[in-house]
Motif scaffolding. Structure first.
Motif, PDB file in Angstrom:
ATOM      1  N   ILE A   1      28.330  21.772  -7.888  1.00 55.33           N
ATOM      2  CA  ILE A   1      29.383  22.522  -8.576  1.00 55.33           C
ATOM      3  C   ILE A   1      30.738  22.033  -8.092  1.00 55.33           C
ATOM      4  CG2 ILE A   1      29.215  24.425  -6.877  1.00 55.33           C
ATOM      5  CD1 ILE A   1      30.091  26.328  -9.175  1.00 55.33           C
ATOM      6  N   TYR A   2      31.699  21.931  -9.011  1.00 55.60           N
ATOM      7  CA  TYR A   2      32.989  21.345  -8.681  1.00 55.60           C
ATOM      8  C   TYR A   2      34.062  21.854  -9.627  1.00 55.60           C
ATOM      9  CZ  TYR A   2      31.609  18.561 -12.705  1.00 55.60           C
ATOM     10  OH  TYR A   2      31.193  18.197 -13.963  1.00 55.60           O
ATOM     11  N   GLU A   3      35.305  21.833  -9.151  1.00 54.31           N
ATOM     12  CA  GLU A   3      36.469  22.049  -9.999  1.00 54.31           C
ATOM     13  C   GLU A   3      36.955  20.660 -10.409  1.00 54.31           C
ATOM     14  OE1 GLU A   3      39.022  25.376  -7.837  1.00 54.31           O
ATOM     15  OE2 GLU A   3      37.647  24.335  -6.477  1.00 54.31           O
ATOM     16  N   PRO A   4      36.871  20.297 -11.658  1.00 50.28           N
ATOM     17  CA  PRO A   4      37.169  18.923 -12.044  1.00 50.28           C
ATOM     18  C   PRO A   4      38.650  18.561 -11.906  1.00 50.28           C
ATOM     19  CG  PRO A   4      36.730  20.266 -13.981  1.00 50.28           C
ATOM     20  CD  PRO A   4      36.414  21.108 -12.793  1.00 50.28           C
ATOM     21  N   LEU A   5      38.922  17.577 -11.060  1.00 49.88           N
ATOM     22  CA  LEU A   5      40.220  16.909 -10.892  1.00 49.88           C
ATOM     23  C   LEU A   5      41.305  17.733 -10.208  1.00 49.88           C
ATOM     24  CD1 LEU A   5      40.469  14.934 -14.259  1.00 49.88           C
ATOM     25  CD2 LEU A   5      39.239  14.362 -12.149  1.00 49.88           C
ATOM     26  N   VAL A   6      41.250  19.057 -10.295  1.00 48.82           N
ATOM     27  CA  VAL A   6      42.267  19.902  -9.647  1.00 48.82           C
ATOM     28  C   VAL A   6      41.588  21.115  -9.009  1.00 48.82           C
ATOM     29  CG1 VAL A   6      44.419  21.185  -9.895  1.00 48.82           C
ATOM     30  CG2 VAL A   6      43.941  19.263 -11.428  1.00 48.82           C
TER      31      VAL A   6
ATOM     32  N   TYR B   1      42.435  15.062  -7.382  1.00 49.63           N
ATOM     33  CA  TYR B   1      41.704  13.847  -7.024  1.00 49.63           C
ATOM     34  C   TYR B   1      41.388  13.041  -8.278  1.00 49.63           C
ATOM     35  CZ  TYR B   1      37.449  16.663  -8.100  1.00 49.63           C
ATOM     36  OH  TYR B   1      36.491  17.451  -8.699  1.00 49.63           O
ATOM     37  N   ARG B   2      41.001  11.786  -8.082  1.00 44.91           N
ATOM     38  CA  ARG B   2      40.897  10.844  -9.189  1.00 44.91           C
ATOM     39  C   ARG B   2      39.620  11.045 -10.003  1.00 44.91           C
ATOM     40  NH1 ARG B   2      40.805   5.363  -8.879  1.00 44.91           N
ATOM     41  NH2 ARG B   2      39.318   5.458  -7.151  1.00 44.91           N
ATOM     42  N   GLU B   3      39.736  10.794 -11.302  1.00 45.21           N
ATOM     43  CA  GLU B   3      38.564  10.905 -12.170  1.00 45.21           C
ATOM     44  C   GLU B   3      37.492   9.883 -11.823  1.00 45.21           C
ATOM     45  OE1 GLU B   3      41.918   9.431 -15.042  1.00 45.21           O
ATOM     46  OE2 GLU B   3      41.745  10.668 -13.230  1.00 45.21           O
ATOM     47  N   ALA B   4      37.897   8.721 -11.283  1.00 41.02           N
ATOM     48  CA  ALA B   4      36.920   7.674 -10.964  1.00 41.02           C
ATOM     49  C   ALA B   4      35.908   8.155  -9.931  1.00 41.02           C
ATOM     50  CB  ALA B   4      37.641   6.424 -10.453  1.00 41.02           C
ATOM     51  N   VAL B   5      36.374   8.863  -8.900  1.00 42.98           N
ATOM     52  CA  VAL B   5      35.445   9.321  -7.869  1.00 42.98           C
ATOM     53  C   VAL B   5      34.545  10.432  -8.400  1.00 42.98           C
ATOM     54  CG1 VAL B   5      37.044  11.000  -6.837  1.00 42.98           C
ATOM     55  CG2 VAL B   5      35.220  10.028  -5.463  1.00 42.98           C
ATOM     56  N   LEU B   6      35.085  11.326  -9.236  1.00 38.65           N
ATOM     57  CA  LEU B   6      34.252  12.386  -9.808  1.00 38.65           C
ATOM     58  C   LEU B   6      33.226  11.786 -10.765  1.00 38.65           C
ATOM     59  CD1 LEU B   6      33.455  15.292 -10.101  1.00 38.65           C
ATOM     60  CD2 LEU B   6      35.308  15.626 -11.737  1.00 38.65           C
ATOM     61  N   ASN B   7      33.626  10.802 -11.541  1.00 34.19           N
ATOM     62  CA  ASN B   7      32.664  10.122 -12.421  1.00 34.19           C
ATOM     63  C   ASN B   7      31.501   9.568 -11.627  1.00 34.19           C
ATOM     64  OD1 ASN B   7      32.871  10.018 -15.279  1.00 34.19           O
ATOM     65  ND2 ASN B   7      34.745   8.817 -15.133  1.00 34.19           N
ATOM     66  N   GLU B   8      31.808   8.946 -10.487  1.00 31.83           N
ATOM     67  CA  GLU B   8      30.724   8.358  -9.686  1.00 31.83           C
ATOM     68  C   GLU B   8      29.829   9.436  -9.088  1.00 31.83           C
ATOM     69  OE1 GLU B   8      29.886   4.842  -6.417  1.00 31.83           O
ATOM     70  OE2 GLU B   8      31.893   5.114  -7.288  1.00 31.83           O
TER      71      GLU B   8
ATOM     72  N   PHE C   1      36.719  16.901   0.804  1.00 30.11           N
ATOM     73  CA  PHE C   1      37.529  16.744  -0.407  1.00 30.11           C
ATOM     74  C   PHE C   1      37.832  15.256  -0.596  1.00 30.11           C
ATOM     75  CE2 PHE C   1      41.555  16.534  -2.722  1.00 30.11           C
ATOM     76  CZ  PHE C   1      41.225  17.292  -3.835  1.00 30.11           C
ATOM     77  N   PRO C   2      37.625  14.720  -1.803  1.00 32.03           N
ATOM     78  CA  PRO C   2      37.727  13.264  -2.002  1.00 32.03           C
ATOM     79  C   PRO C   2      39.151  12.742  -2.151  1.00 32.03           C
ATOM     80  CG  PRO C   2      37.035  14.318  -4.037  1.00 32.03           C
ATOM     81  CD  PRO C   2      37.104  15.412  -3.000  1.00 32.03           C
ATOM     82  N   ASN C   3      39.946  12.885  -1.083  1.00 33.04           N
ATOM     83  CA  ASN C   3      41.253  12.235  -1.053  1.00 33.04           C
ATOM     84  C   ASN C   3      41.075  10.733  -1.228  1.00 33.04           C
ATOM     85  OD1 ASN C   3      42.801  14.536  -0.659  1.00 33.04           O
ATOM     86  ND2 ASN C   3      42.723  14.386   1.569  1.00 33.04           N
ATOM     87  N   ALA C   4      42.159  10.058  -1.600  1.00 31.27           N
ATOM     88  CA  ALA C   4      42.081   8.619  -1.848  1.00 31.27           C
ATOM     89  C   ALA C   4      41.561   7.850  -0.647  1.00 31.27           C
ATOM     90  CB  ALA C   4      43.455   8.094  -2.261  1.00 31.27           C
TER      91      ALA C   4
ATOM     92  N   LEU D   1      36.633  12.368 -18.236  1.00 31.81           N
ATOM     93  CA  LEU D   1      35.474  11.757 -17.591  1.00 31.81           C
ATOM     94  C   LEU D   1      34.487  11.165 -18.592  1.00 31.81           C
ATOM     95  CD1 LEU D   1      34.809  14.697 -15.110  1.00 31.81           C
ATOM     96  CD2 LEU D   1      36.129  12.623 -14.656  1.00 31.81           C
ATOM     97  N   GLU D   2      33.765  10.165 -18.143  1.00 27.92           N
ATOM     98  CA  GLU D   2      32.658   9.621 -18.935  1.00 27.92           C
ATOM     99  C   GLU D   2      31.397  10.438 -18.712  1.00 27.92           C
ATOM    100  OE1 GLU D   2      32.210   5.567 -17.836  1.00 27.92           O
ATOM    101  OE2 GLU D   2      34.263   5.000 -18.390  1.00 27.92           O
ATOM    102  N   GLN D   3      31.161  10.830 -17.469  1.00 29.62           N
ATOM    103  CA  GLN D   3      29.999  11.653 -17.129  1.00 29.62           C
ATOM    104  C   GLN D   3      30.320  13.119 -17.400  1.00 29.62           C
ATOM    105  OE1 GLN D   3      27.029  10.405 -15.961  1.00 29.62           O
ATOM    106  NE2 GLN D   3      27.848   8.326 -16.186  1.00 29.62           N
TER     107      GLN D   3
END
Length: 426
Positions: free
Chosen positions: A201-206, A215-222, A175-178, A255-257
């Protein structure tokens, strides 16, 4: 014990409940707005929207009228070879607020089946193209539903243990914790660089069921940018996060992506009837545009696009997109944020957080954070005794209220949380 309680105990098997549970289900006779009215005359604030589905308050007159009108006109019709106006209208409306790359919708019945459809659609996309890609990647702690495909892409643990040797293989990212974002990104790069990854597959942001983990949108965008650069089909499970829960129509709006496939359900009918949608981009559709019968997407449900459910969803959409509802979402988001700031003053609280209309806090215990944390046995009855429905996720207390809740009602729930933190957790 009332006769209805006795019959319930002898006839019904309730979800996520031991058969020998000491607690007896509360008989609800009617509901209105944020309140559940019980057989014994109580009015309980539904602060979790009855498993996150109720957007606009219970028994909303606009939705009820739409359901009644549709029921007397067209109750149901087979959706293979037939169609109807409520489904067409709903498809047009939902696509108007989904990410712009989404082109078409596939109807099913609930969140699990929306995900099941999404995974099958993505896997068959590669098969139809004649490309051998089978690796599926998901996030640790994921919960995508209780059907077999949805279980397979979810966390392996308490919920899936009896079936673990029957689920297909999935690679789970941390899980992408900070404090581990870069490690997760590097892990993802290493996996997709092998060239055999079919699906992310992912649950976006929550992540809802795993404790409202954010988790942050920046990491999901990447992660999505990396996935797209390696031609990986991306599935956003917006079953919980859709229809305003995170403050925007969909979490993907931050998100941008954008995903190739989106699964939505829960709030789609405003909490009135079962319905779900799996949408997809033109890229996915291209693999199915053929007269080769063997490449048909062979999936369907008896109640696919049920007209009454679609009518309820259309009525809910009209409320959701109204200025009044959007103002309510903003009010809830702002009020939650202020309360989260206050919660940092409680030593027993860790990781107080909010995103839109979702608010959560973890209570420090010797057991750590988990769904089975024994503190849940104190949290649930404490709030029910005060006529508030807060169904904890282990030691995590969260709120996901209907959008019609007033600021005064929100603060009444906050007051009870303060009392719990001071008297019980303290």
């Amino acid at each position: 014990m009332h006769e209805l309680n006795q019959k319930d105990q002898s006839l019904i098997w309730h979800p996520f409940t031991p058969l020998l549970s000491e607690s007896k289900p509360i008989v609800v006779t009617e509901a209105s707005g944020v309140f559940l009215h019980t057989l014994d005359g109580r009015k309980i604030i539904d602060a979790v929207s009855s498993w996150w589905v109720n957007l606009h308050g219970h028994s909303h007159p606009h939705i009820a009228a739409a359901v009644a009108a549709q029921a007397s006109r067209l109750d149901h019709v087979i959706f293979a070879g037939f169609t109807h106006a409520p489904a067409i209208t709903l498809a047009e409306r939902v696509l108007s607020i989904l990410p712009k790359n989404q082109e078409r919708v596939f109807f099913s019945d609930n969140g699990s089946t929306a995900v099941e459809v999404a995974v099958k659609m993505a896997v068959q996309y590669w098969r139809n193209r004649g490309i051998e890609k089978k690796r599926i990647i998901a996030l640790d702690g994921a919960y995508h539903g209780d059907t077999f495909g949805a279980m397979a892409v979810g966390e392996r643990g308490l919920f899936t243990a009896p079936f673990s040797d029957m689920l297909f293989d999935v690679n789970f990212l941390e899980f992408p914790n900070a404090d581990r974002e870069q490690r997760v990104i590097d892990q993802f790069k290493k996996l997709v660089s092998q060239g055999d990854t079919a699906v992310f597959i992912y649950e976006p942001l929550v992540q809802g069921a795993s404790g409202m983990r954010m988790y942050r949108e920046a990491v999901l965008n990447e992660l999505l940018q990396i996935a797209h650069s390696h031609d990986v089909v991306c599935i956003a499970d917006e079953v919980f996060t859709g229809f305003g829960r995170t403050g925007k129509y969909f979490a993907s709006d931050y998100l941008e992506q954008q995903p190739d496939i989106v699964a939505i359900s829960k709030g789609i009918t405003g909490g009135t009837m079962p319905l779900s949608i799996t949408s997809c981009s033109d890229k996915i559709l291209d693999a199915f545009r053929t007269d080769d019968f063997s490449k048909t997407f062979f999936h369907g449900h008896s109640y696919t696009a049920n007209p009454i459910a679609c009518a309820a969803a259309n009525a809910s959409f009209e409320i959701l997109t109204s200025e009044v509802c959007q103002q309510q979402i903003s009010m809830i988001s702002r009020t939650h944020s202020d309360f989260v700031t206050e919660l940092t003053n409680y030593p027993v609280v860790s990781n107080a957080r909010s995103r839109g209309t979702i608010m959560a806090l973890d209570i420090k215990t010797n057991e750590g954070d988990s769904y089975s944390n024994a503190l849940r046995k104190k949290i649930y009855p404490f709030f029910l005794e005060r006529d508030i429905l807060l169904r904890p996720l282990g030691n995590t207390i969260y709120m996901v209220p209907p959008y019609v809740i007033t600021e005064a009602q929100l603060k009444a729930v906050y007051d009870s949380i303060r009392e719990f933190l001071s008297k019980v957790a303290g």
